[in-house]
Motif scaffolding. Structure first.
Motif, PDB file in Angstrom:
ATOM      1  N   TYR A 168     -30.723  -8.615 -32.373  1.00  0.00           N
ATOM      2  CA  TYR A 168     -29.266  -8.649 -32.327  1.00  0.00           C
ATOM      3  C   TYR A 168     -28.724 -10.072 -32.467  1.00  0.00           C
ATOM      4  O   TYR A 168     -27.682 -10.282 -33.093  1.00  0.00           O
ATOM      5  CB  TYR A 168     -28.736  -7.984 -31.056  1.00  0.00           C
ATOM      6  CG  TYR A 168     -28.693  -6.487 -31.161  1.00  0.00           C
ATOM      7  CD1 TYR A 168     -27.794  -5.851 -32.017  1.00  0.00           C
ATOM      8  CD2 TYR A 168     -29.552  -5.686 -30.419  1.00  0.00           C
ATOM      9  CE1 TYR A 168     -27.747  -4.475 -32.127  1.00  0.00           C
ATOM     10  CE2 TYR A 168     -29.515  -4.293 -30.516  1.00  0.00           C
ATOM     11  CZ  TYR A 168     -28.611  -3.702 -31.373  1.00  0.00           C
ATOM     12  OH  TYR A 168     -28.574  -2.339 -31.485  1.00  0.00           O
ATOM     13  N   SER A 169     -29.427 -11.053 -31.925  1.00  0.00           N
ATOM     14  CA  SER A 169     -28.943 -12.428 -32.063  1.00  0.00           C
ATOM     15  C   SER A 169     -29.084 -12.903 -33.509  1.00  0.00           C
ATOM     16  O   SER A 169     -28.279 -13.703 -33.981  1.00  0.00           O
ATOM     17  CB  SER A 169     -29.674 -13.372 -31.106  1.00  0.00           C
ATOM     18  OG  SER A 169     -31.010 -13.542 -31.492  1.00  0.00           O
ATOM     19  N   ARG A 170     -30.094 -12.404 -34.193  1.00  0.00           N
ATOM     20  CA  ARG A 170     -30.315 -12.817 -35.584  1.00  0.00           C
ATOM     21  C   ARG A 170     -29.401 -12.066 -36.555  1.00  0.00           C
ATOM     22  O   ARG A 170     -28.899 -12.632 -37.513  1.00  0.00           O
ATOM     23  CB  ARG A 170     -31.777 -12.585 -35.945  1.00  0.00           C
ATOM     24  CG  ARG A 170     -32.117 -12.745 -37.393  1.00  0.00           C
ATOM     25  CD  ARG A 170     -32.809 -14.031 -37.665  1.00  0.00           C
ATOM     26  NE  ARG A 170     -32.862 -14.272 -39.087  1.00  0.00           N
ATOM     27  CZ  ARG A 170     -33.946 -14.518 -39.737  1.00  0.00           C
ATOM     28  NH1 ARG A 170     -35.082 -14.588 -39.115  1.00  0.00           N
ATOM     29  NH2 ARG A 170     -33.904 -14.729 -41.024  1.00  0.00           N
ATOM     30  N   PHE A 171     -29.210 -10.757 -36.328  1.00  0.00           N
ATOM     31  CA  PHE A 171     -28.477  -9.937 -37.286  1.00  0.00           C
ATOM     32  C   PHE A 171     -27.138  -9.427 -36.779  1.00  0.00           C
ATOM     33  O   PHE A 171     -26.331  -8.947 -37.564  1.00  0.00           O
ATOM     34  CB  PHE A 171     -29.343  -8.745 -37.723  1.00  0.00           C
ATOM     35  CG  PHE A 171     -30.607  -9.171 -38.405  1.00  0.00           C
ATOM     36  CD1 PHE A 171     -30.581  -9.653 -39.706  1.00  0.00           C
ATOM     37  CD2 PHE A 171     -31.820  -9.116 -37.747  1.00  0.00           C
ATOM     38  CE1 PHE A 171     -31.739 -10.063 -40.344  1.00  0.00           C
ATOM     39  CE2 PHE A 171     -32.985  -9.515 -38.376  1.00  0.00           C
ATOM     40  CZ  PHE A 171     -32.956  -9.993 -39.670  1.00  0.00           C
ATOM     41  N   MET A 207     -33.544   0.406 -33.260  1.00  0.00           N
ATOM     42  CA  MET A 207     -33.769  -1.012 -33.058  1.00  0.00           C
ATOM     43  C   MET A 207     -35.046  -1.230 -32.236  1.00  0.00           C
ATOM     44  O   MET A 207     -35.731  -2.215 -32.451  1.00  0.00           O
ATOM     45  CB  MET A 207     -32.566  -1.654 -32.373  1.00  0.00           C
ATOM     46  CG  MET A 207     -31.328  -1.724 -33.257  1.00  0.00           C
ATOM     47  SD  MET A 207     -31.511  -2.668 -34.772  1.00  0.00           S
ATOM     48  CE  MET A 207     -31.034  -4.286 -34.252  1.00  0.00           C
ATOM     49  N   ASN A 208     -35.348  -0.299 -31.331  1.00  0.00           N
ATOM     50  CA  ASN A 208     -36.577  -0.435 -30.541  1.00  0.00           C
ATOM     51  C   ASN A 208     -37.813  -0.451 -31.440  1.00  0.00           C
ATOM     52  O   ASN A 208     -38.710  -1.279 -31.261  1.00  0.00           O
ATOM     53  CB  ASN A 208     -36.710   0.704 -29.525  1.00  0.00           C
ATOM     54  CG  ASN A 208     -35.707   0.595 -28.399  1.00  0.00           C
ATOM     55  OD1 ASN A 208     -35.276  -0.491 -28.045  1.00  0.00           O
ATOM     56  ND2 ASN A 208     -35.326   1.727 -27.840  1.00  0.00           N
ATOM     57  N   VAL A 209     -37.855   0.473 -32.387  1.00  0.00           N
ATOM     58  CA  VAL A 209     -39.007   0.571 -33.294  1.00  0.00           C
ATOM     59  C   VAL A 209     -39.112  -0.680 -34.163  1.00  0.00           C
ATOM     60  O   VAL A 209     -40.194  -1.228 -34.362  1.00  0.00           O
ATOM     61  CB  VAL A 209     -38.905   1.848 -34.166  1.00  0.00           C
ATOM     62  CG1 VAL A 209     -39.988   1.893 -35.215  1.00  0.00           C
ATOM     63  CG2 VAL A 209     -38.944   3.087 -33.288  1.00  0.00           C
ATOM     64  N   ILE A 210     -37.988  -1.144 -34.667  1.00  0.00           N
ATOM     65  CA  ILE A 210     -37.984  -2.331 -35.517  1.00  0.00           C
ATOM     66  C   ILE A 210     -38.431  -3.551 -34.726  1.00  0.00           C
ATOM     67  O   ILE A 210     -39.254  -4.341 -35.188  1.00  0.00           O
ATOM     68  CB  ILE A 210     -36.591  -2.565 -36.137  1.00  0.00           C
ATOM     69  CG1 ILE A 210     -36.242  -1.403 -37.068  1.00  0.00           C
ATOM     70  CG2 ILE A 210     -36.532  -3.895 -36.874  1.00  0.00           C
ATOM     71  CD1 ILE A 210     -34.805  -1.376 -37.517  1.00  0.00           C
ATOM     72  N   ALA A 211     -37.900  -3.695 -33.522  1.00  0.00           N
ATOM     73  CA  ALA A 211     -38.283  -4.835 -32.680  1.00  0.00           C
ATOM     74  C   ALA A 211     -39.772  -4.805 -32.373  1.00  0.00           C
ATOM     75  O   ALA A 211     -40.451  -5.838 -32.449  1.00  0.00           O
ATOM     76  CB  ALA A 211     -37.468  -4.830 -31.382  1.00  0.00           C
ATOM     77  N   ALA A 212     -40.291  -3.645 -32.052  1.00  0.00           N
ATOM     78  CA  ALA A 212     -41.719  -3.530 -31.753  1.00  0.00           C
ATOM     79  C   ALA A 212     -42.560  -3.871 -32.981  1.00  0.00           C
ATOM     80  O   ALA A 212     -43.557  -4.599 -32.887  1.00  0.00           O
ATOM     81  CB  ALA A 212     -42.046  -2.122 -31.254  1.00  0.00           C
ATOM     82  N   VAL A 254     -31.981  -5.810 -45.222  1.00  0.00           N
ATOM     83  CA  VAL A 254     -33.175  -5.138 -45.757  1.00  0.00           C
ATOM     84  C   VAL A 254     -32.871  -4.602 -47.153  1.00  0.00           C
ATOM     85  O   VAL A 254     -33.683  -4.745 -48.077  1.00  0.00           O
ATOM     86  CB  VAL A 254     -33.643  -4.003 -44.817  1.00  0.00           C
ATOM     87  CG1 VAL A 254     -34.725  -3.160 -45.479  1.00  0.00           C
ATOM     88  CG2 VAL A 254     -34.158  -4.585 -43.505  1.00  0.00           C
ATOM     89  N   ILE A 255     -31.715  -4.016 -47.319  1.00  0.00           N
ATOM     90  CA  ILE A 255     -31.326  -3.493 -48.626  1.00  0.00           C
ATOM     91  C   ILE A 255     -31.234  -4.635 -49.639  1.00  0.00           C
ATOM     92  O   ILE A 255     -31.728  -4.525 -50.764  1.00  0.00           O
ATOM     93  CB  ILE A 255     -30.004  -2.706 -48.526  1.00  0.00           C
ATOM     94  CG1 ILE A 255     -30.239  -1.408 -47.748  1.00  0.00           C
ATOM     95  CG2 ILE A 255     -29.412  -2.434 -49.905  1.00  0.00           C
ATOM     96  CD1 ILE A 255     -28.969  -0.670 -47.367  1.00  0.00           C
ATOM     97  N   GLU A 256     -30.628  -5.728 -49.249  1.00  0.00           N
ATOM     98  CA  GLU A 256     -30.521  -6.895 -50.133  1.00  0.00           C
ATOM     99  C   GLU A 256     -31.914  -7.396 -50.528  1.00  0.00           C
ATOM    100  O   GLU A 256     -32.156  -7.747 -51.680  1.00  0.00           O
ATOM    101  CB  GLU A 256     -29.718  -8.019 -49.464  1.00  0.00           C
ATOM    102  CG  GLU A 256     -29.395  -9.157 -50.386  1.00  0.00           C
ATOM    103  CD  GLU A 256     -28.557  -8.751 -51.594  1.00  0.00           C
ATOM    104  OE1 GLU A 256     -28.824  -9.274 -52.690  1.00  0.00           O
ATOM    105  OE2 GLU A 256     -27.653  -7.915 -51.458  1.00  0.00           O
ATOM    106  N   HIS A 257     -32.826  -7.399 -49.575  1.00  0.00           N
ATOM    107  CA  HIS A 257     -34.208  -7.802 -49.862  1.00  0.00           C
ATOM    108  C   HIS A 257     -34.842  -6.853 -50.892  1.00  0.00           C
ATOM    109  O   HIS A 257     -35.522  -7.303 -51.824  1.00  0.00           O
ATOM    110  CB  HIS A 257     -35.032  -7.819 -48.568  1.00  0.00           C
ATOM    111  CG  HIS A 257     -36.476  -8.101 -48.778  1.00  0.00           C
ATOM    112  ND1 HIS A 257     -36.948  -9.375 -49.015  1.00  0.00           N
ATOM    113  CD2 HIS A 257     -37.549  -7.276 -48.816  1.00  0.00           C
ATOM    114  CE1 HIS A 257     -38.268  -9.317 -49.186  1.00  0.00           C
ATOM    115  NE2 HIS A 257     -38.648  -8.056 -49.068  1.00  0.00           N
ATOM    116  N   CYS A 258     -34.608  -5.562 -50.738  1.00  0.00           N
ATOM    117  CA  CYS A 258     -35.135  -4.581 -51.703  1.00  0.00           C
ATOM    118  C   CYS A 258     -34.594  -4.853 -53.101  1.00  0.00           C
ATOM    119  O   CYS A 258     -35.338  -4.803 -54.084  1.00  0.00           O
ATOM    120  CB  CYS A 258     -34.793  -3.160 -51.275  1.00  0.00           C
ATOM    121  SG  CYS A 258     -35.797  -2.540 -49.923  1.00  0.00           S
TER     122      CYS A 258
END
Length: 171
Positions: free
Chosen positions: A16-19, A1-6, A29-33
């Motif tokens: 975390y509040s969004r997902f 989550m740190n890498v994604i947030a950055a 992300v999978i659904e988007h793919c």
């Protein structure tokens, strides 16, 4: 989550509040793919023509789509999903195959109805064709490296594999 947030230039708290959970983020992300990369390709309708031409058209589109960077990211996500959300992995794997197999089944159905091909088990033929024309060359390109990721090499492979499939479909 740190890498994604950055990478998203937001805080972990925002993620975390969004997902809610990592699993929910990965699901989105999978659904988007699927929505952006898999469904558009499986919705194609091959042009009129002989069975081999229609298979080559569909297989080329599916194989090229499966080799896009976005789909390679999906592979990495599926490794995480397998370790953390095994029930989601089964659903994703099924969805990844349903569209392409349905596309090949539709192509075969048209050929059977016109008398161009004889197949007793369309579902098996479509699944086998997906494996032979998409999964196998993708794995050979990405994993074993014994097939070039060039238009010529992919076309040569697909034409040879389709030749074998046509022999079985006309037997």
């Amino acid at each position: 989550m740190n890498v994604i947030a950055a990478a998203a230039h937001v805080s972990k708290r925002t993620l975390y509040s969004r997902f809610g959970t990592k699993g929910e983020l990965v699901s989105r992300v999978i659904e988007h793919c699927f929505t952006c990369h898999i469904e558009p390709v499986t919705a194609i309708r091959p042009p009129e023509g002989k069975l081999g031409e229609r298979l080559l058209y569909a297989a080329g589109k599916l194989l090229n789509a499966s080799l896009k960077p976005e789909m390679r990211v999906l592979d990495a996500l599926l490794v995480w999903v397998g370790a953390h959300e095994p029930q989601l992995l089964q659903i994703v794997r099924q969805r990844m195959v349903e569209g392409p197999v349905a596309l090949f089944a539709s192509i075969f159905r048209t050929s059977v109805e016109s008398g161009e091909a004889r197949l007793d088990d369309l579902e098996f033929a479509a699944t086998f064709t997906f494996d032979a024309l998409v999964r196998t060359p993708r794995n050979r390109i990405m994993l074993t490296g014994d097939l070039d990721d060039s238009a010529r090499a992919k076309r040569d492979y697909l034409e040879r594999a389709i030749g074998l499939i046509l022999l079985a479909a006309r037997a």
